[in-house]
Motif scaffolding. Sequence first.
Motif, mmCIF file in Angstrom:
data_model
loop_
_atom_site.group_PDB
_atom_site.id
_atom_site.type_symbol
_atom_site.label_atom_id
_atom_site.label_comp_id
_atom_site.label_asym_id
_atom_site.label_seq_id
_atom_site.Cartn_x
_atom_site.Cartn_y
_atom_site.Cartn_z
ATOM 1 N N MET A 138 0.834 -1.210 0.000
ATOM 2 C CA MET A 138 0.000 0.000 0.000
ATOM 3 C C MET A 138 0.866 1.257 0.000
ATOM 4 S SD MET A 138 -2.963 -1.197 2.690
ATOM 5 C CE MET A 138 -3.874 0.348 2.698
ATOM 6 N N LYS A 139 1.978 1.200 0.714
ATOM 7 C CA LYS A 139 2.897 2.348 0.726
ATOM 8 C C LYS A 139 3.502 2.566 -0.655
ATOM 9 C CE LYS A 139 4.073 2.000 5.644
ATOM 10 N NZ LYS A 139 5.107 1.615 6.635
ATOM 11 N N GLN A 140 3.799 1.469 -1.354
ATOM 12 C CA GLN A 140 4.309 1.589 -2.718
ATOM 13 C C GLN A 140 3.271 2.235 -3.627
ATOM 14 O OE1 GLN A 140 7.607 1.448 -2.772
ATOM 15 N NE2 GLN A 140 7.814 -0.129 -4.327
ATOM 16 N N ARG A 141 2.010 1.853 -3.436
ATOM 17 C CA ARG A 141 0.932 2.439 -4.238
ATOM 18 C C ARG A 141 0.790 3.938 -3.949
ATOM 19 N NH1 ARG A 141 -3.939 -1.551 -5.583
ATOM 20 N NH2 ARG A 141 -2.868 -3.546 -5.561
ATOM 21 N N LEU A 142 0.925 4.297 -2.683
ATOM 22 C CA LEU A 142 0.829 5.709 -2.319
ATOM 23 C C LEU A 142 1.994 6.493 -2.910
ATOM 24 C CD1 LEU A 142 -0.586 7.985 -0.876
ATOM 25 C CD2 LEU A 142 0.547 7.302 1.260
ATOM 26 N N GLY A 143 3.190 5.898 -2.900
ATOM 27 C CA GLY A 143 4.338 6.550 -3.535
ATOM 28 C C GLY A 143 4.092 6.774 -5.017
ATOM 29 N N LEU A 144 3.472 5.795 -5.652
ATOM 30 C CA LEU A 144 3.145 5.934 -7.072
ATOM 31 C C LEU A 144 2.107 7.036 -7.273
ATOM 32 C CD1 LEU A 144 3.475 4.913 -9.963
ATOM 33 C CD2 LEU A 144 1.761 3.163 -9.472
ATOM 34 N N ALA A 145 1.139 7.121 -6.361
ATOM 35 C CA ALA A 145 0.123 8.176 -6.443
ATOM 36 C C ALA A 145 0.772 9.560 -6.363
ATOM 37 C CB ALA A 145 -0.899 8.006 -5.320
ATOM 38 N N ILE A 146 1.754 9.711 -5.491
ATOM 39 C CA ILE A 146 2.465 10.984 -5.370
ATOM 40 C C ILE A 146 3.173 11.325 -6.679
ATOM 41 C CG2 ILE A 146 4.401 12.140 -4.218
ATOM 42 C CD1 ILE A 146 3.593 10.522 -1.665
ATOM 43 N N ALA A 147 3.781 10.301 -7.287
ATOM 44 C CA ALA A 147 4.500 10.515 -8.551
ATOM 45 C C ALA A 147 3.554 10.901 -9.673
ATOM 46 C CB ALA A 147 5.272 9.254 -8.924
#
Length: 307
Positions: A138-147
């Motif tokens: 989920m943290k990886q997904r959130l990082g992708l959302a930020i990008a």
Amino acid sequence: MSEYILRTSQLSKKYKNTLALDDVNISVKKGEIYGFIGQNGAGKSTLLRIVTGLSFSSKGSIELFGENNPSMLSDAQKRTGAIIESPALFPNMTAHDNLEVHRLQKGIPGRESINKTLELVGLSETGNKKVKNFSLGMKQRLGLAIALLSDPELLILDEPTNGLDPMGIAWLRELIKKLNREKGLTILISSHILSELHQLASRYGIIHQGKLLEEISAKELDEKCRQHLRIKVDQQAKGATILESTLSTTDFEVMPDGTMKLYAYLDDVRKVSKALTDNDLVIEHLSQNGDSLESYFRELVGGVEDE
């Protein structure tokens, strides 16, 4: 407008006595998925950090969106989104609030982009759950959302599958394909696992110990790895005629070095040999060749195991 989104020229980075990048020239075309592959410590992250402005080169230059003036690069870098190493997250905030902070920092107008981006990465239902309680995936997904929040033209992902389970990797793969196909997003993605990138990339850059060994299209790479019979006879032209007439195949190539690559009859080498010798040809060489993608990579970098 240039067909290239990103080009580097003799890009080098030295840390004390270690040369992390050594005159690296890569070129990423508009609309492609560029797979940047190399072992851990090969220099992938170093180059991506320089491209995104998180680090500075010791030598060389960058051209981003056609801009190579160092004083103007920061404006060009605003047109990119990136996950380099671990994304910077606020653990005591929700996913929505994390994006709101980044929206304000980047000066993105309106809050509509937040819900839209959370939905895109599959985090729209996280509500008031704090990021510290998120799984690694989920943290990886959130990082992708930020990008993706600023709707970038170039997306840079550094080892994005780290920490993801097989389902998460498959989800990310499909999202990358969708972004590339539907939005025309140019994507530069690094990994040390060639099999991951093989399902995505249209072109590759292979780096080892700071040096770029090769840039190659997906089609060229598949061709190099394709299984075939390598044949050399005393009369190449006659040999090609025999393959067509006697063996009834055109699935071969005549190479500049005098050999032929036959992609048919891999399971019936004796029939090939008999057809050639029956027509008075001397077989100087006949072997089965072709690599898996992983073995091709190992051979290219000299057989060094990943550390």
